[in-house]
Design a protein around this motif. Structure first.
Motif, mmCIF file in Angstrom:
data_model
loop_
_atom_site.group_PDB
_atom_site.id
_atom_site.type_symbol
_atom_site.label_atom_id
_atom_site.label_comp_id
_atom_site.label_asym_id
_atom_site.label_seq_id
_atom_site.Cartn_x
_atom_site.Cartn_y
_atom_site.Cartn_z
ATOM 1 N N HIS A 184 -4.090 115.845 -17.329
ATOM 2 C CA HIS A 184 -4.819 114.513 -17.293
ATOM 3 C C HIS A 184 -4.402 113.698 -18.331
ATOM 4 O O HIS A 184 -4.858 114.205 -19.660
ATOM 5 C CB HIS A 184 -6.415 114.850 -17.084
ATOM 6 N N TYR B 212 -20.737 113.774 -16.892
ATOM 7 C CA TYR B 212 -20.912 112.753 -16.022
ATOM 8 C C TYR B 212 -22.059 112.852 -15.058
ATOM 9 O O TYR B 212 -22.153 113.757 -14.299
ATOM 10 C CB TYR B 212 -19.498 112.470 -15.500
ATOM 11 N N ASP C 225 -11.206 103.972 -19.330
ATOM 12 C CA ASP C 225 -11.305 104.177 -17.808
ATOM 13 C C ASP C 225 -10.782 105.553 -17.581
ATOM 14 O O ASP C 225 -11.002 106.448 -16.855
ATOM 15 C CB ASP C 225 -10.467 103.254 -17.178
ATOM 16 N N GLN C 226 -9.602 105.946 -18.308
ATOM 17 C CA GLN C 226 -9.089 107.151 -18.089
ATOM 18 C C GLN C 226 -9.763 108.244 -18.708
ATOM 19 O O GLN C 226 -9.999 109.422 -18.051
ATOM 20 C CB GLN C 226 -7.602 107.271 -18.915
ATOM 21 N N ALA D 203 -12.396 108.846 -16.069
ATOM 22 C CA ALA D 203 -11.920 109.505 -14.679
ATOM 23 C C ALA D 203 -11.651 110.918 -15.051
ATOM 24 O O ALA D 203 -11.846 111.722 -14.348
ATOM 25 C CB ALA D 203 -10.342 108.783 -14.454
ATOM 26 N N TYR D 204 -11.298 111.350 -16.253
ATOM 27 C CA TYR D 204 -10.991 112.820 -16.753
ATOM 28 C C TYR D 204 -12.364 113.759 -16.693
ATOM 29 O O TYR D 204 -12.338 114.517 -16.209
ATOM 30 C CB TYR D 204 -10.401 113.087 -17.999
ATOM 31 N N LYS E 18 -14.885 112.977 -14.938
ATOM 32 C CA LYS E 18 -15.375 113.377 -13.619
ATOM 33 C C LYS E 18 -14.694 114.535 -13.059
ATOM 34 O O LYS E 18 -15.236 115.080 -12.050
ATOM 35 C CB LYS E 18 -15.216 112.068 -12.487
ATOM 36 N N THR E 19 -13.370 114.695 -13.653
ATOM 37 C CA THR E 19 -12.820 116.022 -13.189
ATOM 38 C C THR E 19 -13.304 117.419 -13.474
ATOM 39 O O THR E 19 -13.071 118.230 -13.007
ATOM 40 C CB THR E 19 -11.273 115.947 -13.455
#
Ligand code: CUA
Length: 261
Positions: free
Chosen positions: A168, A199, A248-249, A252-253, A255-256
Protein backbone atom coordinates in the motif's frame (compact mmCIF):
# COMPACT_ATOMS: atom_id res chain seq x y z
CA UNK A 1 49.92 60.20 63.44
CA UNK A 2 48.69 58.11 60.45
CA UNK A 3 49.89 59.18 57.06
CA UNK A 4 46.64 59.89 55.21
CA UNK A 5 48.13 59.32 51.75
CA UNK A 6 49.58 55.97 52.75
CA UNK A 7 46.24 54.92 54.21
CA UNK A 8 44.47 55.99 51.05
CA UNK A 9 46.89 53.94 48.91
CA UNK A 10 46.27 50.93 51.11
CA UNK A 11 42.52 51.25 50.81
CA UNK A 12 42.83 51.61 47.04
CA UNK A 13 45.05 48.56 46.87
CA UNK A 14 42.72 46.41 48.98
CA UNK A 15 39.60 47.41 47.05
CA UNK A 16 41.41 46.93 43.74
CA UNK A 17 42.51 43.45 44.77
CA UNK A 18 38.95 42.67 45.85
CA UNK A 19 37.49 43.67 42.47
CA UNK A 20 40.15 41.68 40.62
CA UNK A 21 39.54 38.56 42.69
CA UNK A 22 35.80 38.78 42.01
CA UNK A 23 36.52 39.03 38.31
CA UNK A 24 38.87 36.06 38.55
CA UNK A 25 36.14 34.05 40.29
CA UNK A 26 33.72 34.79 37.46
CA UNK A 27 36.28 33.60 34.90
CA UNK A 28 37.00 30.54 37.00
CA UNK A 29 33.29 29.68 37.21
CA UNK A 30 33.01 30.12 33.47
CA UNK A 31 35.94 27.82 32.80
CA UNK A 32 35.31 25.07 35.32
CA UNK A 33 31.62 24.91 36.18
CA UNK A 34 30.33 24.90 32.59
CA UNK A 35 28.47 28.10 33.43
CA UNK A 36 28.46 29.82 30.09
CA UNK A 37 28.46 33.55 30.59
CA UNK A 38 25.34 35.14 29.14
CA UNK A 39 26.51 37.40 26.34
CA UNK A 40 24.88 39.96 24.15
CA UNK A 41 25.95 38.95 20.65
CA UNK A 42 26.24 41.44 17.86
CA UNK A 43 27.08 39.22 14.88
CA UNK A 44 23.53 37.83 14.75
CA UNK A 45 20.65 40.17 13.95
CA UNK A 46 17.47 39.92 16.04
CA UNK A 47 15.25 37.22 14.46
CA UNK A 48 11.55 36.44 14.60
CA UNK A 49 11.57 32.71 13.98
CA UNK A 50 12.40 30.26 16.72
CA UNK A 51 14.07 27.04 15.62
CA UNK A 52 16.38 24.20 16.49
CA UNK A 53 19.27 23.80 14.08
CA UNK A 54 22.33 21.66 13.71
CA UNK A 55 22.79 18.34 15.40
CA UNK A 56 26.07 17.39 13.75
CA UNK A 57 28.64 16.11 16.28
CA UNK A 58 26.11 16.62 19.04
CA UNK A 59 26.13 20.40 18.71
CA UNK A 60 22.91 22.34 18.33
CA UNK A 61 21.92 25.92 17.78
CA UNK A 62 18.65 26.76 19.44
CA UNK A 63 17.01 30.05 18.55
CA UNK A 64 14.22 31.25 20.79
CA UNK A 65 11.83 34.06 20.11
CA UNK A 66 9.98 35.41 23.13
CA UNK A 67 6.71 37.14 22.39
CA UNK A 68 3.54 37.91 24.29
CA UNK A 69 2.96 35.31 25.64
CA UNK A 70 4.89 32.31 24.51
CA UNK A 71 8.30 31.11 23.52
CA UNK A 72 9.05 29.71 20.10
CA UNK A 73 9.79 26.89 19.68
CA UNK A 74 7.38 25.62 22.32
CA UNK A 75 9.01 22.26 22.54
CA UNK A 76 12.32 20.75 21.44
CA UNK A 77 14.06 17.39 21.77
CA UNK A 78 17.76 17.23 22.43
CA UNK A 79 19.91 14.16 23.08
CA UNK A 80 21.65 14.04 26.43
CA UNK A 81 25.23 15.34 26.41
CA UNK A 82 24.65 17.70 23.49
CA UNK A 83 26.16 21.17 23.52
CA UNK A 84 23.50 23.76 22.83
CA UNK A 85 24.07 27.35 21.84
CA UNK A 86 20.99 29.26 22.87
CA UNK A 87 20.19 32.54 21.11
CA UNK A 88 17.33 34.60 22.44
CA UNK A 89 15.45 37.39 20.74
CA UNK A 90 12.13 39.10 21.41
CA UNK A 91 9.38 40.02 18.99
CA UNK A 92 7.88 42.66 21.25
CA UNK A 93 8.71 43.70 24.82
CA UNK A 94 11.37 42.63 27.29
CA UNK A 95 10.98 39.06 28.55
CA UNK A 96 12.94 36.86 30.89
CA UNK A 97 14.27 33.42 30.09
CA UNK A 98 15.13 31.09 32.88
CA UNK A 99 15.59 27.35 33.03
CA UNK A 100 15.17 26.32 36.68
CA UNK A 101 17.73 23.78 37.80
CA UNK A 102 20.32 25.04 35.33
CA UNK A 103 22.48 28.13 35.08
CA UNK A 104 20.53 29.47 32.13
CA UNK A 105 19.17 32.89 32.93
CA UNK A 106 18.85 35.40 30.10
CA UNK A 107 16.90 38.50 29.22
CA UNK A 108 15.19 39.01 25.88
CA UNK A 109 15.66 42.71 25.24
CA UNK A 110 14.19 44.36 22.12
CA UNK A 111 16.81 44.90 19.43
CA UNK A 112 19.34 42.52 20.93
CA UNK A 113 20.27 38.86 20.78
CA UNK A 114 21.41 37.19 23.97
CA UNK A 115 23.44 34.06 24.05
CA UNK A 116 24.40 31.29 26.40
CA UNK A 117 26.00 27.90 25.82
CA UNK A 118 24.73 24.93 27.79
CA UNK A 119 25.33 21.22 27.96
CA UNK A 120 22.56 18.96 29.19
CA UNK A 121 24.10 16.05 31.07
CA UNK A 122 20.94 14.66 32.64
CA UNK A 123 17.88 13.48 30.70
CA UNK A 124 14.59 15.07 31.65
CA UNK A 125 12.17 17.83 30.81
CA UNK A 126 13.63 21.28 31.33
CA UNK A 127 11.03 23.99 31.60
CA UNK A 128 11.71 27.50 30.39
CA UNK A 129 9.98 30.33 32.21
CA UNK A 130 9.65 34.04 31.68
CA UNK A 131 10.79 35.82 34.81
CA UNK A 132 10.22 39.39 33.70
CA UNK A 133 6.68 40.70 34.05
CA UNK A 134 5.49 41.30 30.49
CA UNK A 135 1.75 41.75 30.70
CA UNK A 136 -1.48 39.85 31.28
CA UNK A 137 -0.26 36.53 29.93
CA UNK A 138 3.16 36.61 31.59
CA UNK A 139 2.52 33.51 33.70
CA UNK A 140 1.62 31.50 30.58
CA UNK A 141 5.03 31.93 29.00
CA UNK A 142 6.75 28.61 29.07
CA UNK A 143 8.49 26.15 26.83
CA UNK A 144 10.14 22.79 27.34
CA UNK A 145 13.45 21.25 26.37
CA UNK A 146 13.11 17.47 26.38
CA UNK A 147 16.54 15.98 26.97
CA UNK A 148 16.40 12.30 26.04
CA UNK A 149 18.81 9.43 26.22
CA UNK A 150 19.39 8.26 22.63
CA UNK A 151 20.21 4.73 23.81
CA UNK A 152 16.90 4.39 25.64
CA UNK A 153 15.06 6.01 22.73
CA UNK A 154 16.71 3.65 20.33
CA UNK A 155 15.85 0.57 22.35
CA UNK A 156 12.23 1.71 22.25
CA UNK A 157 12.50 2.12 18.51
CA UNK A 158 13.79 -1.43 18.25
CA UNK A 159 10.21 -2.53 18.96
CA UNK A 160 9.28 -2.13 15.33
CA UNK A 161 7.68 -4.59 13.02
CA UNK A 162 9.84 -6.18 10.40
CA UNK A 163 7.57 -8.95 9.24
CA UNK A 164 4.58 -6.80 8.28
CA UNK A 165 5.00 -5.76 4.71
CA UNK A 166 2.44 -4.12 2.49
CA UNK A 167 2.45 -2.69 -0.96
CA UNK A 168 0.00 0.00 0.00
CA UNK A 169 1.41 3.47 -0.86
CA UNK A 170 0.33 4.64 2.60
CA UNK A 171 2.43 1.90 4.20
CA UNK A 172 5.36 2.87 2.04
CA UNK A 173 5.04 6.46 3.30
CA UNK A 174 5.00 5.30 6.93
CA UNK A 175 8.21 3.48 6.11
CA UNK A 176 10.06 6.33 4.44
CA UNK A 177 8.90 8.97 6.93
CA UNK A 178 10.18 6.64 9.68
CA UNK A 179 6.76 6.61 11.39
CA UNK A 180 7.21 2.87 11.90
CA UNK A 181 10.12 3.53 14.24
CA UNK A 182 7.56 4.47 16.88
CA UNK A 183 4.20 3.21 15.59
CA UNK A 184 3.62 -0.45 14.77
CA UNK A 185 0.98 -1.62 12.31
CA UNK A 186 0.44 -5.01 13.96
CA UNK A 187 -0.56 -3.93 17.44
CA UNK A 188 2.90 -4.23 19.00
CA UNK A 189 3.62 -1.58 21.64
CA UNK A 190 5.95 1.26 20.74
CA UNK A 191 6.83 4.84 21.63
CA UNK A 192 3.57 5.90 20.00
CA UNK A 193 0.19 4.18 19.58
CA UNK A 194 0.03 1.22 17.18
CA UNK A 195 -1.90 2.00 14.01
CA UNK A 196 -3.65 -1.36 14.02
CA UNK A 197 -7.39 -0.92 14.54
CA UNK A 198 -6.73 2.67 15.50
CA UNK A 199 -8.96 4.29 12.95
CA UNK A 200 -12.34 5.10 14.45
CA UNK A 201 -11.24 4.28 17.99
CA UNK A 202 -12.07 6.57 20.89
CA UNK A 203 -8.99 7.74 22.75
CA UNK A 204 -8.57 9.74 25.92
CA UNK A 205 -6.14 12.63 25.51
CA UNK A 206 -3.72 13.91 28.12
CA UNK A 207 -6.02 16.81 28.85
CA UNK A 208 -8.89 14.40 29.52
CA UNK A 209 -10.66 15.08 26.24
CA UNK A 210 -12.09 11.99 24.53
CA UNK A 211 -11.79 12.09 20.77
CA UNK A 212 -12.44 9.71 17.92
CA UNK A 213 -9.45 8.91 15.75
CA UNK A 214 -10.77 10.08 12.41
CA UNK A 215 -9.21 11.63 9.33
CA UNK A 216 -9.23 15.12 10.89
CA UNK A 217 -7.50 13.93 14.06
CA UNK A 218 -4.85 11.98 12.13
CA UNK A 219 -4.19 15.01 9.95
CA UNK A 220 -3.79 17.25 12.99
CA UNK A 221 -1.58 14.69 14.74
CA UNK A 222 0.83 14.67 11.84
CA UNK A 223 0.86 18.42 11.39
CA UNK A 224 0.84 19.39 15.08
CA UNK A 225 1.97 16.30 16.94
CA UNK A 226 1.86 17.93 20.35
CA UNK A 227 -1.63 19.42 20.07
CA UNK A 228 -3.52 16.43 21.47
CA UNK A 229 -1.46 13.52 22.74
CA UNK A 230 -3.05 10.22 23.74
CA UNK A 231 -2.93 9.59 27.46
CA UNK A 232 -0.16 7.20 28.53
CA UNK A 233 2.08 8.32 25.68
CA UNK A 234 4.82 10.95 25.92
CA UNK A 235 4.62 14.05 23.71
CA UNK A 236 7.78 13.25 21.80
CA UNK A 237 6.58 13.09 18.22
CA UNK A 238 8.55 15.35 15.90
CA UNK A 239 6.87 17.54 13.32
CA UNK A 240 7.41 15.90 9.94
CA UNK A 241 6.99 17.29 6.50
CA UNK A 242 4.13 15.28 5.08
CA UNK A 243 1.88 16.71 2.36
CA UNK A 244 -1.92 16.59 2.48
CA UNK A 245 -1.97 14.07 -0.35
CA UNK A 246 0.47 11.87 1.55
CA UNK A 247 -1.64 12.12 4.68
CA UNK A 248 -4.66 10.96 2.65
CA UNK A 249 -2.69 7.88 1.61
CA UNK A 250 -1.64 7.16 5.18
CA UNK A 251 -5.24 7.44 6.34
CA UNK A 252 -6.34 5.13 3.52
CA UNK A 253 -3.74 2.60 4.63
CA UNK A 254 -4.78 2.82 8.28
CA UNK A 255 -8.32 1.94 7.27
CA UNK A 256 -6.99 -1.28 5.72
CA UNK A 257 -5.50 -2.54 9.00
CA UNK A 258 -8.68 -2.49 10.98
CA UNK A 259 -11.16 0.11 12.05
CA UNK A 260 -13.50 0.53 14.96
CA UNK A 261 -16.51 1.47 12.95
CU1 CUA B 1 7.34 37.29 29.02
CU2 CUA B 1 6.89 37.60 31.33
Amino acid sequence: MIDARRLERRILFVSGAFVLSLFALVLLANATLSMGLPTCVTDIKPFDKGELMGGASNHYELRYVARMWRFEPADVQIPVGATVDIYLSTADVTHGFEVPGTNINLMAVPGTVNYARVKFDTPGDYEILCHEYCGAGHQNMESVIHVYDPIVAHSQMAVQPVEVVSNHPGYHLLEIKACLACHSVDGKPGTGPSFKKLYGRKETMQDGLVITVDAAYIRESIKQPMAEVVKSFSPVMPTLSVSDAEIDQIIAYMKTIGTNK
